[in-house]
Design a protein around this motif. Structure first.
Motif, PDB file in Angstrom:
ATOM      1  N   ILE A 141      25.608  29.598  -9.520  1.00  0.00           N
ATOM      2  CA  ILE A 141      25.741  30.597  -8.463  1.00  0.00           C
ATOM      3  C   ILE A 141      24.500  30.724  -7.584  1.00  0.00           C
ATOM      4  O   ILE A 141      24.598  31.215  -6.469  1.00  0.00           O
ATOM      5  CB  ILE A 141      26.083  31.986  -9.048  1.00  0.00           C
TER       6      ILE A 141
ATOM      7  N   ASN B  26      30.701  31.461 -20.617  1.00  0.00           N
ATOM      8  CA  ASN B  26      30.902  30.575 -19.470  1.00  0.00           C
ATOM      9  C   ASN B  26      30.279  31.144 -18.209  1.00  0.00           C
ATOM     10  O   ASN B  26      29.918  30.411 -17.297  1.00  0.00           O
ATOM     11  CB  ASN B  26      32.393  30.315 -19.261  1.00  0.00           C
ATOM     12  N   ASP B  27      30.161  32.485 -18.097  1.00  0.00           N
ATOM     13  CA  ASP B  27      29.549  33.091 -16.925  1.00  0.00           C
ATOM     14  C   ASP B  27      28.090  32.669 -16.777  1.00  0.00           C
ATOM     15  O   ASP B  27      27.601  32.520 -15.670  1.00  0.00           O
ATOM     16  CB  ASP B  27      29.638  34.617 -16.999  1.00  0.00           C
ATOM     17  N   ARG B  28      27.403  32.467 -17.881  1.00  0.00           N
ATOM     18  CA  ARG B  28      25.997  32.058 -17.838  1.00  0.00           C
ATOM     19  C   ARG B  28      25.862  30.609 -17.378  1.00  0.00           C
ATOM     20  O   ARG B  28      24.791  30.186 -16.974  1.00  0.00           O
ATOM     21  CB  ARG B  28      25.347  32.237 -19.206  1.00  0.00           C
TER      22      ARG B  28
ATOM     23  N   SER C 120      24.045  22.045 -10.840  1.00  0.00           N
ATOM     24  CA  SER C 120      25.272  21.519 -10.243  1.00  0.00           C
ATOM     25  C   SER C 120      25.013  21.244  -8.773  1.00  0.00           C
ATOM     26  O   SER C 120      24.048  21.746  -8.200  1.00  0.00           O
ATOM     27  CB  SER C 120      26.399  22.541 -10.378  1.00  0.00           C
TER      28      SER C 120
ATOM     29  N   SER D  43      22.598  27.935 -12.477  1.00  0.00           N
ATOM     30  CA  SER D  43      23.254  28.979 -13.269  1.00  0.00           C
ATOM     31  C   SER D  43      22.181  29.848 -13.935  1.00  0.00           C
ATOM     32  O   SER D  43      20.995  29.526 -13.889  1.00  0.00           O
ATOM     33  CB  SER D  43      24.131  28.329 -14.346  1.00  0.00           C
TER      34      SER D  43
ATOM     35  N   ARG E  91      27.935  29.279 -15.027  1.00  0.00           N
ATOM     36  CA  ARG E  91      28.512  29.177 -13.687  1.00  0.00           C
ATOM     37  C   ARG E  91      27.399  29.015 -12.660  1.00  0.00           C
ATOM     38  O   ARG E  91      26.493  29.852 -12.562  1.00  0.00           O
ATOM     39  CB  ARG E  91      29.333  30.427 -13.382  1.00  0.00           C
TER      40      ARG E  91
ATOM     41  N   GLN F 122      26.746  21.322  -4.937  1.00  0.00           N
ATOM     42  CA  GLN F 122      27.849  21.780  -4.106  1.00  0.00           C
ATOM     43  C   GLN F 122      28.022  20.778  -2.980  1.00  0.00           C
ATOM     44  O   GLN F 122      27.096  20.549  -2.205  1.00  0.00           O
ATOM     45  CB  GLN F 122      27.576  23.165  -3.547  1.00  0.00           C
TER      46      GLN F 122
ATOM     47  N   ARG G  39      22.948  24.074  -7.064  1.00  0.00           N
ATOM     48  CA  ARG G  39      23.357  25.418  -7.478  1.00  0.00           C
ATOM     49  C   ARG G  39      22.943  25.605  -8.930  1.00  0.00           C
ATOM     50  O   ARG G  39      23.307  24.825  -9.799  1.00  0.00           O
ATOM     51  CB  ARG G  39      24.874  25.614  -7.354  1.00  0.00           C
TER      52      ARG G  39
END
Length: 146
Positions: A9, A3-5, A38, A48, A7, A40, A46
Motif C-alpha cells: 500500500i 494478509n493485511d500486513r 511489489s 507493505s 498488502r 505496480q 509498493r
C-alpha cells in the motif's frame, strides 16, 4: 501475520518516512534483494507493513555493525527458520490426525523384538513373553541374532 500486513500500500516515499530512511536507500536494498516490494504496473514500488518492518530491522542490524551481506544472510536464515517451524506444525498436525484415526479404528498394534530377535506384533500395553505367545510378523534374513 495477517494478509493485511502483506498488502502493498505504501509508495517509496511513504515507506522511507515510516522506516526513517532515504528513498534511495530503499532502492539500494531492493537491488540487493534485502526487501523486495511489489511493483505496480511493473515500475512503481509498493511496500507493505511487513516490508516496512523489514526495513526497520535492517536499519537496526546495520546500526549494530552488521554488514549488508550479513543482514542478507540473517534474513535468509530467519526465513528458513520460519518455513521449518511451519513444516513442523504441519507434520505435528498430521501425526495427531494419524494417531487419532488409529485410535478410532482400534488399531493399537505395537511392534517389538521377540526373544529370538524376530519382530512381533503386540497389543498396546502387552509385553513380549515368549516365542509361542507372539505372532511373528517379520523375520530378518541372513545373520541370526544370538
Amino acid at each position: 501475520m495477517g494478509n493485511d500486513r502483506l498488502r502493498p500500500i505504501f509508495v517509496i516515499s511513504v515507506a522511507a518516512d515510516l522506516a526513517d530512511m532515504h528513498p534511495q536507500t530503499l532502492r539500494q536494498y531492493d537491488r540487493l534483494g534485502l526487501v523486495s516490494p511489489s511493483r505496480q504496473g511493473g515500475k512503481q514500488r509498493r511496500y507493505s507493513e511487513h516490508d516496512v518492518d523489514l526495513l526497520r530491522e535492517i536499519q537496526r542490524l546495520s546500526k549494530d555493525g552488521v554488514s549488508l551481506e550479513g543482514i542478507k544472510r540473517i534474513m535468509a536464515l530467519e526465513n528458513q527458520v520460519a518455513a521449518l517451524r511451519s513444516r513442523v506444525g504441519e507434520l505435528s498436525n498430521e501425526v495427531f490426525a494419524l494417531r487419532s484415526a488409529r485410535q478410532a479404528s482400534g488399531l493399537g498394534r505395537v511392534f517389538a523384538a521377540g526373544s529370538t530377535g524376530d519382530v512381533v506384533s503386540l497389543a498396546r500395553g502387552q509385553r513380549p513373553r515368549g516365542r509361542s505367545q507372539a505372532v511373528v510378523v517379520w523375520k530378518p534374513r541372513g545373520k541370526q541374532l544370538p
